[in-house]
Write an enzyme that holds these catalytic residues in place. Sequence first.
Site, short mmCIF file in Angstrom:
data_model
loop_
_atom_site.label_atom_id
_atom_site.label_comp_id
_atom_site.label_asym_id
_atom_site.label_seq_id
_atom_site.Cartn_x
_atom_site.Cartn_y
_atom_site.Cartn_z
N HIS A 1 -24.51 104.04 70.47
CA HIS A 1 -24.72 105.32 71.15
C HIS A 1 -26.04 106.00 70.78
O HIS A 1 -26.36 107.04 71.33
CB HIS A 1 -23.58 106.29 70.82
CG HIS A 1 -23.63 106.80 69.41
ND1 HIS A 1 -23.13 106.10 68.35
CD2 HIS A 1 -24.18 107.92 68.88
CE1 HIS A 1 -23.34 106.77 67.23
NE2 HIS A 1 -23.98 107.87 67.51
C1 UD1 Z 1 -24.32 113.15 68.94
C2 UD1 Z 1 -25.23 113.40 67.75
C3 UD1 Z 1 -25.39 112.11 66.96
C4 UD1 Z 1 -24.03 111.54 66.58
C5 UD1 Z 1 -23.16 111.40 67.82
C6 UD1 Z 1 -21.78 110.97 67.42
C7 UD1 Z 1 -27.02 115.05 68.11
C8 UD1 Z 1 -28.46 115.23 68.40
N1 UD1 Z 1 -26.57 113.78 68.20
O1 UD1 Z 1 -24.95 112.21 69.79
O2 UD1 Z 1 -26.10 112.38 65.77
O3 UD1 Z 1 -24.22 110.28 66.00
O4 UD1 Z 1 -23.08 112.67 68.49
O5 UD1 Z 1 -21.07 110.43 68.46
O6 UD1 Z 1 -26.34 115.99 67.81
N2 UD1 Z 1 -20.86 113.29 76.63
C9 UD1 Z 1 -19.73 113.30 77.39
N3 UD1 Z 1 -18.58 113.79 76.83
C10 UD1 Z 1 -18.51 114.26 75.58
C11 UD1 Z 1 -19.69 114.26 74.80
C12 UD1 Z 1 -20.85 113.76 75.34
O7 UD1 Z 1 -19.72 112.88 78.55
O8 UD1 Z 1 -17.42 114.68 75.12
C13 UD1 Z 1 -22.09 112.72 77.21
C14 UD1 Z 1 -22.96 113.74 77.94
O9 UD1 Z 1 -23.53 113.11 79.05
C15 UD1 Z 1 -24.03 114.04 76.92
C16 UD1 Z 1 -24.20 112.71 76.21
O10 UD1 Z 1 -22.89 112.15 76.16
O11 UD1 Z 1 -25.23 114.49 77.49
C17 UD1 Z 1 -24.75 112.82 74.79
O12 UD1 Z 1 -23.97 113.75 74.02
P1 UD1 Z 1 -24.67 114.55 72.81
O13 UD1 Z 1 -23.65 115.33 72.10
O14 UD1 Z 1 -25.89 115.25 73.29
O15 UD1 Z 1 -25.24 113.41 71.88
P2 UD1 Z 1 -24.52 112.12 71.31
O16 UD1 Z 1 -25.24 110.93 71.85
O17 UD1 Z 1 -23.06 112.21 71.49
N1 UDP Z 2 -15.06 106.21 66.16
C1 UDP Z 2 -13.82 106.25 66.77
N2 UDP Z 2 -13.69 105.73 68.03
C2 UDP Z 2 -14.73 105.15 68.70
C3 UDP Z 2 -15.99 105.08 68.04
C4 UDP Z 2 -16.13 105.64 66.78
O1 UDP Z 2 -12.85 106.73 66.19
O2 UDP Z 2 -14.53 104.71 69.84
C5 UDP Z 2 -15.20 106.81 64.83
C6 UDP Z 2 -15.71 105.87 63.77
O3 UDP Z 2 -14.64 105.13 63.21
C7 UDP Z 2 -16.36 106.81 62.77
C8 UDP Z 2 -16.90 107.89 63.67
O4 UDP Z 2 -16.20 107.82 64.89
O5 UDP Z 2 -15.42 107.38 61.89
C9 UDP Z 2 -18.36 107.64 63.87
O6 UDP Z 2 -18.83 108.37 64.93
P1 UDP Z 2 -20.12 107.95 65.75
O7 UDP Z 2 -20.36 106.50 65.65
O8 UDP Z 2 -19.94 108.54 67.08
O9 UDP Z 2 -21.27 108.80 65.00
P2 UDP Z 2 -22.22 108.53 63.75
O10 UDP Z 2 -21.38 108.17 62.58
O11 UDP Z 2 -23.18 107.47 64.12
O12 UDP Z 2 -22.91 109.82 63.57
#
Ligand code: UD1
Ligand code: UDP
Length: 371
Positions: A206
């Site tokens: 992601h």
């Molecule tokens: C965010 C964090 C990242 C973390 C990740 C965990 C920032 C800058 N990034 O990245 O550090 O590793 O979360 O998963 O804070 N979206 C949905 N539904 C949701 C959430 C997101 O559809 O419930 C989609 C939207 O299109 C959104 C995109 O995902 O624009 C990205 O979401 P965003 O929270 O901006 O960043 P992440 O890639 O999730």
């Molecule tokens: N995770 C989960 N379901 C998923 C993907 C990730 O429960 O489909 C959990 C994973 O086990 C870990 C956390 O989400 O505990 C990590 O989140 P993510 O990879 O989104 O973010 P990051 O750790 O890179 O910030």
Amino acid sequence: MKVLTVVGARPQFVKAAPVSRALRAAHEEILVHTGQHYDESMSAAFFRDLEIPAPDVNLEVGSGAHGVMTGEMLRRLEPVVLEHEPHGVLVYGDTNSTLAAAVVSSKVAYGGGRRPWLAHVEAGLRSFNRRMPEERNRVVADHLSDLLLAPTDGAMEHLAREGLGDRAELVGDVMVDAHAWAAERADDHLPAVARELDRFVLLTMHRAENVDDPSRLSAILSGLALELPVIFPVHPRTRAVLGATTRLPANVVPIDPVGYLEMVALEARAHAIATDSGGVQKEAYLVGVPCITLRSETEWVETVDAGWNRVVDADPGAVAAALADHEFMNATRPRPPLYGDGHAADRIIAALERLDARIRGTHPVQEATAS
Ligand code: UD1
Ligand code: UDP
């Protein structure tokens, strides 16, 4: 002690769960969800699986560009802090929710110039890659915090090098606490798609630098065309990109993001894990599954040094090469407790109590530092 906790994204729900449980045993917690993640599978599933109490406040900020999202969080969080007047604010990790909560808490002032202390869980992590939004978020959060709760010796060293050593405490990693709690409950939660398979690779991806760059994404995906099935719970950010432009190799099985108990069950059964997640790299280590990291660097260098993690960048041949490397795939090599003993949450509460006593005990009010 009254603590206002701010979470917003999936990994923060995991990290906050054990701390919230320990905190509420003796203190008052106001739980604020920024709404950064909001899909059922990205938010509610975690509150359910980890038995986290419902948030007291949801700021419902949702998705958006960095400035819009962070700005909305600042605007909506400040009145919540002013209304509740917590003694302190607790933030986690490195997301935009972390950044916004750190900025609000370090600038807000109650009557008489008092302000809340700010404590950062998972402080001191560094990728040394300033192109990552997470690196900028965590550096700002660390420098604004009164207490830096570090998971590893390496994190403590980074903080000392930045002149923050006197505010830092080594507490271990709360993800170990969360994982141990969930592992006891995960047995019945293996998703159906994995139940029939003897062997599979688990994939998560992601990071903006991977999924928002089409050539990098297609290089990584081409390297996942393997003999083995690859189970791929797809983050919504990645889903949006894949839907528009890219085809997956035939052996890759995309599924919706899974809840935490399902994830813990999948990780434990995987032959190997390929990921760009921070949390998943550590969880692979905790369950003794070789991890292939789809990034150019990692914050979790201890897993690499211990031989359990290989950082392969976007090299298309590297995943197959890692799987074919018997030395790397040998799951009997030692796994020292790099991330603590599973009691990080208790140490965090003790550290917060000491901070709170110091600030409110010897100095009844903490003077606002902002002029
Ligand atoms: C965010 C964090 C990242 C973390 C990740 C965990 C920032 C800058 N990034 O990245 O550090 O590793 O979360 O998963 O804070 N979206 C949905 N539904 C949701 C959430 C997101 O559809 O419930 C989609 C939207 O299109 C959104 C995109 O995902 O624009 C990205 O979401 P965003 O929270 O901006 O960043 P992440 O890639 O999730
Ligand atoms: N995770 C989960 N379901 C998923 C993907 C990730 O429960 O489909 C959990 C994973 O086990 C870990 C956390 O989400 O505990 C990590 O989140 P993510 O990879 O989104 O973010 P990051 O750790 O890179 O910030």
